[in-house]
Design a protein around this motif. Structure first.
Motif, PDB file in Angstrom:
ATOM      1  N   GLY A  36       0.803  -1.209   0.000  1.00 45.27           N
ATOM      2  CA  GLY A  36       0.000   0.000   0.000  1.00 45.27           C
ATOM      3  C   GLY A  36       0.832   1.254   0.000  1.00 45.27           C
ATOM      4  N   ALA A  37       0.154   2.379   0.226  1.00 42.16           N
ATOM      5  CA  ALA A  37       0.834   3.672   0.173  1.00 42.16           C
ATOM      6  C   ALA A  37       0.102   4.664   1.059  1.00 42.16           C
ATOM      7  CB  ALA A  37       0.868   4.181  -1.261  1.00 42.16           C
ATOM      8  N   LEU A  38       0.798   5.721   1.371  1.00 42.73           N
ATOM      9  CA  LEU A  38       0.232   6.835   2.115  1.00 42.73           C
ATOM     10  C   LEU A  38       0.409   8.072   1.239  1.00 42.73           C
ATOM     11  CD1 LEU A  38      -0.965   7.277   4.992  1.00 42.73           C
ATOM     12  CD2 LEU A  38       1.288   8.150   5.634  1.00 42.73           C
ATOM     13  N   ILE A  39      -0.683   8.796   1.020  1.00 43.05           N
ATOM     14  CA  ILE A  39      -0.630  10.010   0.215  1.00 43.05           C
ATOM     15  C   ILE A  39      -1.152  11.178   1.044  1.00 43.05           C
ATOM     16  CG2 ILE A  39      -0.856   8.798  -1.986  1.00 43.05           C
ATOM     17  CD1 ILE A  39      -3.828   9.710  -2.045  1.00 43.05           C
ATOM     18  N   ASN A  40      -0.843  12.404   0.577  1.00 43.66           N
ATOM     19  CA  ASN A  40      -1.394  13.556   1.271  1.00 43.66           C
ATOM     20  C   ASN A  40      -2.898  13.621   1.009  1.00 43.66           C
ATOM     21  OD1 ASN A  40      -1.116  14.377  -1.492  1.00 43.66           O
ATOM     22  ND2 ASN A  40      -1.178  16.508  -0.852  1.00 43.66           N
ATOM     23  N   LYS A  41      -3.583  14.382   1.823  1.00 42.33           N
ATOM     24  CA  LYS A  41      -5.033  14.505   1.705  1.00 42.33           C
ATOM     25  C   LYS A  41      -5.406  15.027   0.328  1.00 42.33           C
ATOM     26  CE  LYS A  41      -9.099  14.546   3.780  1.00 42.33           C
ATOM     27  NZ  LYS A  41      -9.525  15.022   5.066  1.00 42.33           N
ATOM     28  N   CYS A  42      -6.342  14.358  -0.302  1.00 42.22           N
ATOM     29  CA  CYS A  42      -6.846  14.725  -1.627  1.00 42.22           C
ATOM     30  C   CYS A  42      -8.348  14.943  -1.470  1.00 42.22           C
ATOM     31  CB  CYS A  42      -6.537  13.587  -2.605  1.00 42.22           C
ATOM     32  SG  CYS A  42      -7.178  13.817  -4.259  1.00 42.22           S
ATOM     33  N   ASP A  43      -8.812  16.166  -1.691  1.00 40.06           N
ATOM     34  CA  ASP A  43     -10.221  16.497  -1.458  1.00 40.06           C
ATOM     35  C   ASP A  43     -11.186  15.607  -2.227  1.00 40.06           C
ATOM     36  OD1 ASP A  43      -9.575  18.494   0.336  1.00 40.06           O
ATOM     37  OD2 ASP A  43      -9.572  20.070  -1.190  1.00 40.06           O
ATOM     38  N   ALA A  44     -10.768  15.104  -3.373  1.00 38.34           N
ATOM     39  CA  ALA A  44     -11.641  14.244  -4.188  1.00 38.34           C
ATOM     40  C   ALA A  44     -11.978  12.940  -3.469  1.00 38.34           C
ATOM     41  CB  ALA A  44     -10.976  13.940  -5.517  1.00 38.34           C
ATOM     42  N   THR A  46     -12.323  12.618  -0.084  1.00 44.34           N
ATOM     43  CA  THR A  46     -12.924  12.848   1.220  1.00 44.34           C
ATOM     44  C   THR A  46     -14.212  12.046   1.346  1.00 44.34           C
ATOM     45  OG1 THR A  46     -11.959  15.048   1.322  1.00 44.34           O
ATOM     46  CG2 THR A  46     -13.820  14.623   2.785  1.00 44.34           C
ATOM     47  N   GLY A  47     -14.292  11.247   2.390  1.00 47.41           N
ATOM     48  CA  GLY A  47     -15.481  10.433   2.623  1.00 47.41           C
ATOM     49  C   GLY A  47     -15.599   9.224   1.719  1.00 47.41           C
ATOM     50  N   CYS A  48     -14.523   8.824   1.076  1.00 48.65           N
ATOM     51  CA  CYS A  48     -14.567   7.734   0.101  1.00 48.65           C
ATOM     52  C   CYS A  48     -13.916   6.458   0.610  1.00 48.65           C
ATOM     53  CB  CYS A  48     -13.890   8.170  -1.192  1.00 48.65           C
ATOM     54  SG  CYS A  48     -14.766   9.491  -2.040  1.00 48.65           S
ATOM     55  N   THR A  49     -13.924   6.213   1.900  1.00 53.18           N
ATOM     56  CA  THR A  49     -13.330   4.995   2.440  1.00 53.18           C
ATOM     57  C   THR A  49     -13.965   3.770   1.790  1.00 53.18           C
ATOM     58  OG1 THR A  49     -13.009   6.144   4.523  1.00 53.18           O
ATOM     59  CG2 THR A  49     -12.808   3.771   4.582  1.00 53.18           C
ATOM     60  N   ASN A  50     -13.145   2.770   1.509  1.00 50.12           N
ATOM     61  CA  ASN A  50     -13.534   1.501   0.876  1.00 50.12           C
ATOM     62  C   ASN A  50     -13.818   1.619  -0.620  1.00 50.12           C
ATOM     63  OD1 ASN A  50     -13.264  -0.005   3.264  1.00 50.12           O
ATOM     64  ND2 ASN A  50     -15.314   0.612   3.898  1.00 50.12           N
ATOM     65  N   HIS A  74      -8.159   4.353   4.952  1.00 51.01           N
ATOM     66  CA  HIS A  74      -8.465   5.327   6.006  1.00 51.01           C
ATOM     67  C   HIS A  74      -8.115   6.731   5.542  1.00 51.01           C
ATOM     68  CE1 HIS A  74      -4.200   5.782   7.234  1.00 51.01           C
ATOM     69  NE2 HIS A  74      -4.112   4.508   6.923  1.00 51.01           N
ATOM     70  N   ILE A  75      -8.875   7.670   6.062  1.00 45.61           N
ATOM     71  CA  ILE A  75      -8.669   9.072   5.742  1.00 45.61           C
ATOM     72  C   ILE A  75      -8.456   9.804   7.056  1.00 45.61           C
ATOM     73  CG2 ILE A  75      -9.688  11.142   4.724  1.00 45.61           C
ATOM     74  CD1 ILE A  75     -11.360   9.250   2.920  1.00 45.61           C
ATOM     75  N   GLU A  76      -7.322  10.459   7.180  1.00 44.30           N
ATOM     76  CA  GLU A  76      -6.976  11.214   8.377  1.00 44.30           C
ATOM     77  C   GLU A  76      -6.990  12.702   8.038  1.00 44.30           C
ATOM     78  OE1 GLU A  76      -6.699   9.470  11.132  1.00 44.30           O
ATOM     79  OE2 GLU A  76      -6.744   7.555  10.086  1.00 44.30           O
TER      80      GLU A  76
END
Length: 121
Positions: A36-44, A46-50, A74-76
């Protein structure tokens, strides 16, 4: 809090793109693993878990592109965790080499590759 991580992550900051709902969004890759990977927050996202997406990035100073099909785990507040669902043979080969160069521990890398293969079956 117990760390349940099975795959070593390496810090790897580079520009990347997330493809979600047939649109491409720029992001910054923060770290990467075989799983997997970790990326910076991307507004597109938001709320799109799974939800499924595609992460792709080019290795700096090369034409080598790594592309993986991911699911948003997960979205932090300032980052998004992605789990790899599928990666083609060329991309996994380059990703393996990238991690190998950054881990400096061949035995650990081979253990993780074995776990990845068994998870896929």
């Amino acid at each position: 809090m117990q760390n349940r991580r099975q795959f070593s992550r390496v810090l790897f900051s580079t520009d990347a793109q997330v493809i979600f709902n047939d649109h491409q969004y720029p992001c910054k890759l923060l770290d990467i693993s075989l799983h997997g990977a970790l990326i910076n927050k991307c507004d597109a996202l938001t709320g799109c878990t799974n939800n499924d997406a595609i992460l792709r990035f080019t290795l700096p100073q090369s034409d080598i592109e790594i592309k993986m099909e991911v699911v948003v785990c997960h979205i932090e507040a300032d980052h998004i965790g992605l789990k790899c669902r599928h990666i083609d043979i060329d991309s996994i080969t380059y990703l393996k080499r990238l991690i190998e160069l950054n881990l400096a521990d061949d035995e650990l890398l081979h253990r993780e590759l074995t776990m990845l293969i068994h998870d896929a079956q």
